[in-house]
Design a protein around this motif. Structure first.
Motif, mmCIF file in Angstrom:
data_model
loop_
_atom_site.group_PDB
_atom_site.id
_atom_site.type_symbol
_atom_site.label_atom_id
_atom_site.label_comp_id
_atom_site.label_asym_id
_atom_site.label_seq_id
_atom_site.Cartn_x
_atom_site.Cartn_y
_atom_site.Cartn_z
ATOM 1 N N TYR A 182 0.646 -1.395 -0.078
ATOM 2 C CA TYR A 182 -0.002 0.087 0.128
ATOM 3 C C TYR A 182 0.864 1.204 0.018
ATOM 4 N N HIS A 183 2.024 1.277 0.718
ATOM 5 C CA HIS A 183 2.800 2.374 0.749
ATOM 6 C C HIS A 183 3.458 2.696 -0.642
ATOM 7 N N GLN A 184 3.668 1.737 -1.425
ATOM 8 C CA GLN A 184 4.115 1.884 -2.875
ATOM 9 C C GLN A 184 3.118 2.946 -3.586
ATOM 10 N N GLN A 185 1.811 2.509 -3.238
ATOM 11 C CA GLN A 185 0.804 3.175 -4.033
ATOM 12 C C GLN A 185 0.456 4.546 -3.651
ATOM 13 N N GLN A 186 0.719 4.868 -2.114
ATOM 14 C CA GLN A 186 0.432 6.025 -1.546
ATOM 15 C C GLN A 186 1.346 6.971 -2.217
ATOM 16 N N TRP A 187 2.604 6.634 -2.332
ATOM 17 C CA TRP A 187 3.588 7.647 -2.886
ATOM 18 C C TRP A 187 3.237 7.761 -4.408
ATOM 19 N N LEU A 188 2.869 6.737 -5.134
ATOM 20 C CA LEU A 188 2.665 6.798 -6.570
ATOM 21 C C LEU A 188 1.235 7.888 -6.774
ATOM 22 N N LEU A 189 0.404 7.764 -5.921
ATOM 23 C CA LEU A 189 -0.962 8.574 -5.750
ATOM 24 C C LEU A 189 -0.563 9.791 -5.287
ATOM 25 N N GLY A 190 0.230 9.891 -4.537
ATOM 26 C CA GLY A 190 0.980 11.290 -3.988
ATOM 27 C C GLY A 190 1.619 12.091 -5.378
ATOM 28 N N ILE A 191 2.228 11.526 -6.305
ATOM 29 C CA ILE A 191 2.533 12.142 -7.516
ATOM 30 C C ILE A 191 1.560 12.683 -8.323
ATOM 31 N N GLU A 192 0.597 11.692 -8.373
ATOM 32 C CA GLU A 192 -0.277 12.190 -9.157
ATOM 33 C C GLU A 192 -1.207 13.450 -8.418
ATOM 34 N N GLN A 193 -1.498 13.498 -7.047
ATOM 35 C CA GLN A 193 -1.817 14.474 -6.315
ATOM 36 C C GLN A 193 -0.959 15.878 -6.719
ATOM 37 N N LEU A 194 0.205 15.767 -6.814
ATOM 38 C CA LEU A 194 1.023 16.909 -6.993
ATOM 39 C C LEU A 194 0.822 17.358 -8.370
ATOM 40 N N ILE A 195 0.781 16.589 -9.080
ATOM 41 C CA ILE A 195 0.219 17.069 -10.672
ATOM 42 C C ILE A 195 -1.279 17.684 -10.548
#
Length: 304
Positions: A182-195
């Motif tokens: 899940y943490h891998q996904q949290q950081w990837l989703l965090g990148i989506e949120q930054l965009i």
């Protein structure tokens, strides 16, 4: 301020002690990609985050959870080390070469240094070090690093999981594997949120992108005449930024500049053939003059 709850996030109860396996489990605590690394990496990123609200809170939430993961693993280690090597064990090993060989895989520091407790080291006893962590202040770059850290952590946890038949250990590691997923996904989703929030316009770190050499930002250079790299997606079509990829087989130098430094200071006694002329002796006065020249050049550059 941190608050401590006197319960583990998830249980850490081995079926039986196993000092031999404990030596392996140390990698998940103090190894390069162990829980101490992600704990300190996220804490440092969170403390340094300049975006209050959801970003800082998210980083600190995961960082705080990782403190708990270190506590889970260290508790598991202490329980695995219960009844570690003692005089009776040494006598048994002396009479049984096979047992001695097995015991040889243990980490003696568990008995000598910590008295049957865990250590902030990897599986070879090498101390954890702060050089393992990444905290640049750039959330896009840091989140990318965090994805890689979680992936490596999960991979090593998965390997260690297959090294034991203890159902209690496996139970805890199953939880850890899931959190790393899940943490891998949290950081990837965090990148989506930054965009989405406009902090970056692409998933690729490209600060000062407007001054890049245009040809170099879209070119795949191959340095092996027999390379098959051209068959990959990375060498054809468009880049993730929309540029057309150019594949250059058997790449050649783009300059006639050769890797030779200037003539060395004769007082440094460098082996030198004289081809670059006579070296300039380095002195305090010379360093001062160079510093002044740097200041003048900066002023000229600013005026231009």
């Amino acid at each position: 301020m941190f608050k401590h709850v006197d319960y583990l996030q998830f249980q850490a109860k081995p079926e039986k002690p196993d000092a031999f396996f404990a030596a392996k489990l140390q990698e998940l605590v103090g190894g390069q990609f162990g829980e101490m690394t992600v704990m300190m990496q996220y804490l440092w990123q969170g403390w340094s985050c300049r975006v209050p609200g959801k970003y800082k809170d998210m980083i600190m939430d995961i960082a705080t959870e990782e403190i708990g993961h270190v506590e889970m693993l260290t508790t598991m280690l202490a329980r695995l080390l219960e009844g570690g090597p003692a005089e009776a064990t040494e006598k048994a090993a002396a009479a049984n070469p096979v047992l001695a060989a097995v015991l040889g895989g243990q980490n003696p520091q568990h008995s000598i240094v910590t008295g049957g407790g865990p250590m902030p080291t990897n599986s070879q006893g090498v101390p954890w070090q702060a050089g393992y962590i990444v905290a640049s202040g750039n959330l896009l770059a840091d989140f990318r690093s965090n994805v890689a850290a979680e992936a490596q952590s999960r991979l090593q946890t998965s390997r260690v999981y297959n090294m034991t038949d203890d159902r209690g250990v496996k139970d805890m590691l199953q939880f850890n594997l899931a959190r790393d997923t899940y943490h891998q996904q949290q950081w990837l989703l965090g990148i989506e949120q930054l965009i989405e929030d406009g902090f970056t316009d692409s998933p690729i770190e490209q600060s000062n992108g407007d001054v890049e050499k245009d040809f170099a930002r879209r070119t795949f250079y191959s340095f092996d005449p027999e390379s098959q790299a051209a068959e990959g997606r990375w060498a054809r079509g468009e880049t993730l930024l929309g540029d057309k990829i150019e594949y250059v087989p058997d790449a050649q130098p783009l300059t006639d500049d050769k890797p030779l430094g200037p003539a060395p200071d004769p007082k440094l006694f460098v082996t030198y053939d004289g081809s670059q002329g006579k070296g300039k002796p380095g002195t305090g006065a010379g360093a001062h003059a160079q510093g002044m020249a740097n200041v003048v050049n900066k002023i000229k550059g600013a005026l231009d």
